[in-house]
Design a protein around this motif. Structure first.
Motif, mmCIF file in Angstrom:
data_model
loop_
_atom_site.group_PDB
_atom_site.id
_atom_site.type_symbol
_atom_site.label_atom_id
_atom_site.label_comp_id
_atom_site.label_asym_id
_atom_site.label_seq_id
_atom_site.Cartn_x
_atom_site.Cartn_y
_atom_site.Cartn_z
ATOM 1 N N GLU A 35 -19.919 47.585 6.228
ATOM 2 C CA GLU A 35 -18.915 46.649 6.731
ATOM 3 C C GLU A 35 -17.546 47.436 6.138
ATOM 4 O O GLU A 35 -17.403 47.821 4.924
ATOM 5 C CB GLU A 35 -18.950 45.135 5.841
ATOM 6 C CG GLU A 35 -17.660 44.573 5.914
ATOM 7 C CD GLU A 35 -17.211 44.164 7.346
ATOM 8 O OE1 GLU A 35 -18.119 43.830 8.258
ATOM 9 O OE2 GLU A 35 -15.872 44.544 7.643
ATOM 10 N N GLY A 109 -15.402 37.799 11.460
ATOM 11 C CA GLY A 109 -14.456 36.680 12.031
ATOM 12 C C GLY A 109 -14.678 35.362 11.242
ATOM 13 O O GLY A 109 -13.553 34.664 11.343
ATOM 14 N N ASN A 113 -11.282 32.746 10.767
ATOM 15 C CA ASN A 113 -11.232 31.891 12.046
ATOM 16 C C ASN A 113 -10.997 30.427 11.415
ATOM 17 O O ASN A 113 -11.340 29.937 10.648
ATOM 18 C CB ASN A 113 -12.357 31.995 13.188
ATOM 19 C CG ASN A 113 -13.881 31.558 12.751
ATOM 20 O OD1 ASN A 113 -13.757 30.723 11.718
ATOM 21 N ND2 ASN A 113 -14.679 32.460 13.118
ATOM 22 N N MET A 116 -13.983 26.463 14.725
ATOM 23 C CA MET A 116 -14.355 25.431 15.813
ATOM 24 C C MET A 116 -15.728 26.129 16.365
ATOM 25 O O MET A 116 -15.831 27.214 16.910
ATOM 26 C CB MET A 116 -13.102 25.542 16.685
ATOM 27 C CG MET A 116 -12.071 24.458 16.189
ATOM 28 S SD MET A 116 -10.667 24.667 17.488
ATOM 29 C CE MET A 116 -10.108 26.054 16.982
ATOM 30 N N VAL A 244 -18.282 53.057 9.701
ATOM 31 C CA VAL A 244 -19.276 53.912 10.507
ATOM 32 C C VAL A 244 -18.460 54.796 11.547
ATOM 33 O O VAL A 244 -17.620 53.964 12.306
ATOM 34 C CB VAL A 244 -20.316 52.872 11.095
ATOM 35 C CG1 VAL A 244 -21.015 53.904 12.158
ATOM 36 C CG2 VAL A 244 -21.349 52.524 10.423
ATOM 37 N N GLY A 465 -20.429 40.194 19.970
ATOM 38 C CA GLY A 465 -19.567 39.625 21.138
ATOM 39 C C GLY A 465 -19.463 40.528 22.143
ATOM 40 O O GLY A 465 -18.901 40.291 23.398
ATOM 41 N N PHE A 477 -17.862 31.399 19.077
ATOM 42 C CA PHE A 477 -18.941 32.184 17.936
ATOM 43 C C PHE A 477 -20.261 31.495 17.898
ATOM 44 O O PHE A 477 -21.305 32.240 17.707
ATOM 45 C CB PHE A 477 -18.201 32.357 16.630
ATOM 46 C CG PHE A 477 -17.904 30.872 15.768
ATOM 47 C CD1 PHE A 477 -19.047 30.328 15.356
ATOM 48 C CD2 PHE A 477 -16.859 30.722 15.281
ATOM 49 C CE1 PHE A 477 -18.915 29.304 14.887
ATOM 50 C CE2 PHE A 477 -16.603 29.670 14.525
ATOM 51 C CZ PHE A 477 -17.742 28.737 14.316
#
Ligand code: FDA
Length: 496
Positions: A35, A109, A113, A116, A244, A465, A477
């Motif tokens: 990450e 995210g 976010n 929702m 990466v 995504g 999501f």
């Protein structure tokens, strides 16, 4: 450790990556997640892990020296401020015609976010993922995703009375008076916790304006759900502040090049590990950028010509309306939206009634609309500049504006109100410069097979995504999570 070997390497710790890690680990596979953002598990000197929208500090933005708030004006005045450059939580990534907001850190995210958590209406699903069996998705994978994410709905009786959703009730009244379907929107926020915030018995998060730069309480991000379960297996390692940069074939395996970053984004080490399988879960933009670069520079030359295509903004567009004095929206606004206006079938727009959690009465109703925008953009490699570009045009938002107007022109006419012109600039009605919902770039069934296997490279997968061709008709999501659940189940059953 440089030179190490791992059975499965996952690039990114957002929704797709977290589902892959959990299910692989449960199947007995050791997983290493890489990450580029921070771990977000250590409080700063103020005792808090995350900063507030009202006081954005060094933690707010990814490698910027000035904030870039999505809502960048108020009463005609710019509100952005200088900040120290830091590996902050929200990336406002600028391409030629659009700014793409994304989360950076362990949880992707889910850290930034609004939580929702919306399942598309089933009659719209064929347009979302045309090649996927809808019955399987609605019977198995959407329910699995909703359970795994901890999705819940606001108590409608509490909605009717609490001060912090007065703005939602004004939104409902105006929608219904113009004949539009009003809907409650599910969320991963802990609704019981929010009730306690309102009662003053716990530290406030949603009711203190926390959103965009992280929630210190209440929100079930992936750190509390999928990633917690993944870590509990004992088979998942996570390396934050590692990015990466390459994935290359290496004798039946893949050699993955990884840069270690310091707090200000400087590269402190470059490492190479080998992996039997690599899952691209860097998000629509992150995965697309990697694949486009690796194909163009000859590292993965057999990727097909669909790589980088089919990218959409989920039709995002924002606007505000100026209410009459008798329709005050409240000085206390929960930062977590809970309702919307569904005019998808008639007008191609689903509008969330969004907060303006400024702490003062604004007499404004604010909306984020998701629309059926038909435009799709393409990522390409600019060899001279050494970067990936996106050919989205700002003018391509016009269909989204027209669809949003099917709702708000009618409401304004009925209520005798006008649009706010002070939220996105000086005399600018539409927030048409951004998206929160990047989708596509490695579309399912085009760049990959029907389950995310990258054509031409056994052992390489896309699971985020990037698979979804540009629009989910609602917030994305839950669909990203459900599709990842479907794909990883097949991959574990047939490839391992
Ligand atoms: P995601 O972007 O979550 O994760 C990708 C991860 O990979 C990131 O952590 C990134 O840092 C990392 N990464 C990228 N490149 C890398 C590299 N080269 N090496 C290592 N790591 C790398 N959706 C919704 O359904 N409801 C909502 O309420 C909202 N609200 C919302 C608000 C805001 C402000 C934003 C920015 C977004 C939303 N969204 C949303 C969108 C939602 O958050 C988004 O669709 C998903 O997070 C995408 O999930 P992915 O798994 O595709 O990638």
């Amino acid at each position: 450790v440089s030179g190490a070997h791992v059975p499965a390497l996952v690039i990114g710790t957002g929704y797709g990556g977290s589902v892959a890690a959990l299910r692989l680990a449960q199947a007995g596979v050791d997983v290493h997640m890489i990450e580029m953002g921070r771990a977000w598990d250590t409080p700063g000197s103020d005792g808090k892990i995350f900063c507030n929208t009202r006081e954005p500090d060094y933690r707010s933005y990814w490698l910027r020296t000035r904030t870039k708030a999505p809502l960048n004006y108020f009463l005609g005045f710019p509100i952005d401020r200088d900040i120290p450059r830091y590996t902050g939580i929200l990336d406002a990534e600028e391409f030629g015609g659009i700014t793409v907001y994304q989360g950076r850190g362990v949880g992707g995210g889910s850290l930034v976010n609004g939580g929702m958590a919306v399942t598309p209406r089933r009659e719209n699903f064929a347009a979302v993922l045309p090649s996927v069996n809808a019955a399987e998705m609605y019977d198995v994978y959407y329910p699995r995703a909703n359970a795994g994410l901890g999705v819940g709905l606001i108590d409608p009786a509490w909605f009717d009375t609490t001060a912090c959703y007065q703005y939602g009730r004004v939104g409902r009244k105006h929608a219904q008076r113009s004949g539009f379907p009003f809907v409650f929107v599910p969320d991963v926020y802990d609704w019981d916790y929010m009730k306690q915030e309102a009662a003053g018995t716990v530290p406030k998060s949603a009711l203190a304006g926390e959103i965009l730069y992280g929630n210190n309480h209440g929100k079930k991000s992936l750190q509390q759900t999928y990633l917690a379960r993944a870590r509990a297996t004992g088979r998942v390692a996570v390396s934050p502040l590692h990015r990466v940069t390459s994935v290359a074939p290496a004798g039946g395996r893949y050699a993955v090049t990884i840069e270690q970053l310091d707090d200000t984004g400087g590269v402190t080490a470059t490492k190479t590990v080998t992996a039997d399988r690599v899952f691209f879960a860097a998000g629509s933009v992150g995965t697309s950028k990697l694949l486009v670069k690796l194909k163009a520079t000859g590292v993965l030359p057999h990727l097909n010509d669909e790589v980088g295509k089919g990218w959409g903004d989920n039709g995002n567009v924002m606007c505000g309306r100026a209410n009459h004095m008798w329709d005050a929206t409240g000085s206390l606004q929960s930062a977590i939206p809970c309702c919307g206006i569904d005019n998808w079938a008639a007008g191609g727009a689903f509008a969330e009634v969004a907060p303006l959690p400024t702490g003062i009465e604004t007499y404004a109703s604010f909306y984020l609309s998701i629309t059926r925008n038909p435009h799709r953009a393409q990522f390409s490699w600019n060899a001279a500049a050494g970067r990936v570009e996106l050919n989205w045009q700002t003018a391509w938002k016009q269909p989204s504006i027209d669809m949003a107007k099917t709702i708000f022109d009618k409401i304004n006419a009925k209520e005798g109100t006008i649009y706010r012109t002070d939220l996105f600039g000086v005399y600018k009605i539409w927030g048409d410069h951004l998206t929160y919902h990047p989708l596509g770039g490695a579309v399912l069934g085009r760049v990959t097979d029907g389950y995310g296997r990258l054509a031409g490279y056994p052992g390489l997968y896309v699971i985020d995504g990037a698979l979804i061709p540009g629009n989910t008709t609602v917030n994305p999501f839950v669909t990203i999570t459900a599709l990842a659940e479907r794909n990883i189940e097949k991959i574990i059953a047939t490839d391992l």
